[in-house]
Design an enzyme around this catalytic site. Structure first.
Site, mmCIF file in Angstrom:
data_model
loop_
_atom_site.group_PDB
_atom_site.id
_atom_site.type_symbol
_atom_site.label_atom_id
_atom_site.label_comp_id
_atom_site.label_asym_id
_atom_site.label_seq_id
_atom_site.Cartn_x
_atom_site.Cartn_y
_atom_site.Cartn_z
ATOM 1 N N LYS A 185 0.855 -1.180 0.000
ATOM 2 C CA LYS A 185 0.000 0.000 0.000
ATOM 3 C C LYS A 185 0.895 1.235 0.000
ATOM 4 O O LYS A 185 1.702 1.433 0.900
ATOM 5 C CB LYS A 185 -0.922 0.000 1.225
ATOM 6 C CG LYS A 185 -1.880 1.189 1.276
ATOM 7 C CD LYS A 185 -2.782 1.095 2.490
ATOM 8 C CE LYS A 185 -3.726 2.276 2.578
ATOM 9 N NZ LYS A 185 -4.596 2.193 3.767
ATOM 10 N N LYS A 207 -2.362 -1.517 -3.564
ATOM 11 C CA LYS A 207 -3.191 -0.314 -3.503
ATOM 12 C C LYS A 207 -2.273 0.906 -3.589
ATOM 13 O O LYS A 207 -1.301 0.968 -2.836
ATOM 14 C CB LYS A 207 -3.988 -0.291 -2.192
ATOM 15 C CG LYS A 207 -4.927 0.909 -2.045
ATOM 16 C CD LYS A 207 -5.666 0.848 -0.710
ATOM 17 C CE LYS A 207 -6.593 2.057 -0.586
ATOM 18 N NZ LYS A 207 -7.318 2.064 0.694
#
Length: 327
Positions: A197, A249
């Protein structure tokens, strides 16, 4: 033999031919709908930077979950916005807190007809908007935060979540959560790890969606945008700690990372098409600059083509409806 002797265009001549030879396809079961519920609302609250997305009430969230089942979506990822925040994010642990209650409500509504996922992170619950508790120097205390995540995970599993999504990028979070779940009798509760992420500029609309109180930034725990090899290291650690699914992400600016992870992961790979990606396409379409439906479909198809087995997208329900139309 006439020139050219290779004619790939033969396989593009008609819509039927293109359907037949498509290498990547979309299916509703690969789509996960992120959904927000805000404590105290009596009517759904539109999110201005994400046209078409709302902060739900209990009733509208249950309807959205039921619709997701009807459309054949793979899952729903729940985010809760409490009325009161504090430095420790204590509302995240309350059995009747906004997120844990939402999990119970959705589970009662749809049972096992949909994979119910929930966000294991403190950023919606802390009064400083960080994903963990701060030490005296204002640095996120990794180990204290992980202890809270483990308790959050058990509370969410107790509420009925099928799958938990630790998204804080704390070191060791997957192992701690897996151990806590197993010790609490939740050995069948799965973990979808936000393994890679990144600290992205494209999260802006999400911060409106969860009414973020963030002060500063998250660069001391989310990954640097320039790093590629580090993503594989993070994924390998989460796999070793027991992650059932690993996630990248954001998706759009990190398709190389999605492809890298898909090439090495022995478990399914997810990618999150985040709020800024959604907002840009909606804004361009609203101005008449792009074909909205075509752009949405192409953007999600590109994430799947890069290697993601499943995609979290705010267009999940709408896209699933389109897929039904074209069967």
């Amino acid at each position: 033999m006439s020139f050219p002797n290779q004619r790939p265009r033969r396989l593009r001549t008609t819509p039927a031919m293109r359907r037949l030879t498509a290498e990547t396809r979309l299916a509703a079961a690969e789509l996960i709908l992120p959904a927000f519920i805000r404590e105290g609302l009596t009517e759904p609250n539109p999110i201005t930077s994400m046209p078409g997305v709302v902060q739900h009430t209990t009733d509208t969230l249950k309807r959205a979950a039921a619709e997701a089942v009807e459309l054949g979506l793979g899952g729903i990822m729940l985010f809760g916005i409490p009325a009161v925040r504090d430095a420790e994010g204590t509302a995240s642990l309350e059995p009747d807190g906004v997120l844990n209650k939402a999990i119970r409500d959705v589970r009662a509504e749809v049972g096992d007809g949909l994979v119910i996922m929930s966000d294991v992170c403190l950023d919606e619950f802390t009064d400083d908007g960080h994903c963990g508790v701060l030490d005296a120097d204002g640095y996120v205390d990794n180990d204290r935060t992980v202890e809270i995540y483990a308790r959050m995970a058990v509370a969410q599993a107790d509420a009925g979540a099928h799958m938990l999504g630790p998204s804080g990028m704390m070191d060791g979070q997957i192992a701690a959560i897996r151990q806590a779940l197993d010790e609490a009798g939740h050995s069948t509760t799965a973990v979808i790890a936000y393994a890679a992420k990144y600290a992205s500029a494209f999260y802006g609309p999400f911060r409106e969606a969860v009414d973020s109180q963030l002060k500063g930034d998250r660069r001391t725990y989310q990954m640097d945008a320039g790093n590629r090899r580090e993503a594989i290291r993070e994924v390998e650690l989460d796999l070793a700690e027991g992650a059932d699914i690993v996630m990248v992400k954001p998706a759009m600016s990190y398709l190389d990372i999605v492809a890298d992870v898909a090439a090495m992961s022995p478990v399914p790979v997810a990618a999150y098409q985040i709020s800024g990606e959604y907002a840009m396409i909606e804004a361009a379409a609203a101005n008449g600059w792009i074909d909205r439906r075509a752009a949405i479909t192409e953007s999600v198809l590109g994430i799947r083509r890069a290697g993601a087995n499943m995609v979290l997208t705010y267009w999940a329900a709408e896209l699933a409806g389109w897929l039904k139309e074209t069967r």
